[in-house]
Enzyme design. Structure first.
Site, PDB file in Angstrom:
ATOM      1  N   ASP A  19       1.183  -1.511  -0.072  1.00 38.63           N
ATOM      2  CA  ASP A  19       0.473   0.055   0.106  1.00 38.63           C
ATOM      3  C   ASP A  19       0.936   1.461   0.492  1.00 38.63           C
ATOM      4  OD1 ASP A  19      -2.925   1.067   0.554  1.00 38.63           O
ATOM      5  OD2 ASP A  19      -3.534   1.402   2.053  1.00 38.63           O
ATOM      6  N   ARG A  32      -0.451   9.931  -9.896  1.00 34.39           N
ATOM      7  CA  ARG A  32      -0.700   7.892  -8.891  1.00 34.39           C
ATOM      8  C   ARG A  32       0.367   6.321  -9.745  1.00 34.39           C
ATOM      9  NH1 ARG A  32      -4.459   7.183  -4.478  1.00 34.39           N
ATOM     10  NH2 ARG A  32      -4.034   5.309  -5.197  1.00 34.39           N
ATOM     11  N   HIS A  36       2.223   3.495  -8.982  1.00 33.78           N
ATOM     12  CA  HIS A  36       2.275   2.322  -8.993  1.00 33.78           C
ATOM     13  C   HIS A  36       3.361   1.414  -9.881  1.00 33.78           C
ATOM     14  CE1 HIS A  36      -1.762   2.319  -7.566  1.00 33.78           C
ATOM     15  NE2 HIS A  36      -2.266   2.749  -8.442  1.00 33.78           N
ATOM     16  N   LEU A 130      11.275 -20.852  -4.332  1.00 36.08           N
ATOM     17  CA  LEU A 130      10.507 -19.745  -3.890  1.00 36.08           C
ATOM     18  C   LEU A 130       8.948 -19.232  -4.691  1.00 36.08           C
ATOM     19  CD1 LEU A 130       9.568 -16.692  -2.417  1.00 36.08           C
ATOM     20  CD2 LEU A 130      10.815 -15.862  -4.195  1.00 36.08           C
ATOM     21  N   SER A 195      -8.325  -4.535   4.644  1.00 33.27           N
ATOM     22  CA  SER A 195      -8.518  -4.599   3.523  1.00 33.27           C
ATOM     23  C   SER A 195      -8.938  -5.628   2.783  1.00 33.27           C
ATOM     24  CB  SER A 195      -7.833  -3.584   2.498  1.00 33.27           C
ATOM     25  OG  SER A 195      -6.866  -2.560   3.001  1.00 33.27           O
TER      26      SER A 195
END
Ligand code: IPE
Ligand code: IPE
Ligand code: MG
Length: 239
Positions: A19, A32, A36, A130, A195
């Site tokens: 977040d 924004r 990202h 992984l 959330s």
């Protein structure tokens, strides 16, 4: 300092609520979507660190079932970024023996993204150093509801009654079936909530909240979270 996989002070499965991309961008006077993009770079770093550190499973919350209510342009930018990431990281994942898996309701994604995700999962299915689990169009409630429905269908087909639906039956039908529950959930950017993330699987996860925005989260922050985890006493309801 590398720690062996059976060292219980090291979480086998770390999950991130990534977040703060939007705030990171706003604080720099950027759109924004730049946040990202910067966040995608952090994903690469975190994956590299997790592998180096001997963490076996890494889950990344990339897009929630609620994130569709963001402006259409932001949703489109996020989907494009996801697609680019999945395709672009394939050579690195294969080289580093990293398996990619997806949780979330794929049916709600574009056909082309569904195809790219399936292809990435297939190509890396044999990788075992992984597992990187990407949560896309993911909501814990949605996942549990879909799992309950699938589990019930299975039970009825077997000629059993609805009472056969228990926690194990639901767990076996979650998107994450076969992946151990997260030991540690880390959320960046200061909000102290889940959330809708891993509601079922996170039942006994340790939670760490850091104010660091996701694009700024680095190896030092990750190492600090692991140190905090190592100091926690997990009780699982026992004494
Ligand atoms: C997290 O960053 C990325 C996604 C939810 C896809 P945000 O976009 O939520 O960033 P803030 O919370 O607005 O800062
Ligand atoms: C959670 O972040 C979802 C992801 C990180 C993908 P949000 O930014 O969407 O969560 P809220 O709105 O602050 O609860
Ligand atoms: Mg947010």
């Amino acid at each position: 300092m590398p720690v062996s996989e059976n060292d219980s002070a090291l979480p086998a499965h770390v999950a991130f609520i990534m977040d703060g991309n939007g705030r990171w961008a706003k604080e720099r006077g950027l759109p924004r979507t730049s946040g990202h993009q910067a966040g995608a770079e952090t994903v690469r770093q975190v994956v590299t660190f997790a592998r180096k550190r001997g963490i076996r499973y890494l889950t990344l919350y990339a897009f929630s079932t609620e994130n569709w209510s963001r402006p259409a342009a932001e949703v489109a930018a996020l989907m494009k970024l996801l697609s680019r990431f999945v395709k672009g990281e394939m050579p690195t994942m294969l080289k580093n023996d990293i398996r990619m898996r997806v949780i979330g309701d794929r049916a709600g994604l574009s056909k082309s993204l569904q195809h790219e995700l399936a292809s990435a999962e297939e190509k890396t299915a044999h990788c075992a150093s992984l597992d990187v689990v990407i949560a896309i169009n993911y909501g814990g409630r949605d996942e549990i509801a879909r799992a309950a429905s699938a589990a019930m269908r299975h039970i009825l087909l077997e000629g059993k009654t609805p009472e056969a639906l228990d926690a194990n039956a639901i767990a076996a039908h979650l998107d994450s079936a076969g992946i151990p529950d997260p030991d540690l959930i880390i959320r960046t950017a200061g909000e102290k909530r889940l959330s809708n993330f891993l509601l079922w699987q996170g039942a006994y996860a340790e939670l760490i909240f850091t104010d660091r925005r996701w694009p700024d989260f680095d190896d030092t922050d990750f190492e600090a979270a692991l140190a905090e985890y190592a100091g926690r006493v997990r009780k699982f309801g026992t004494v």
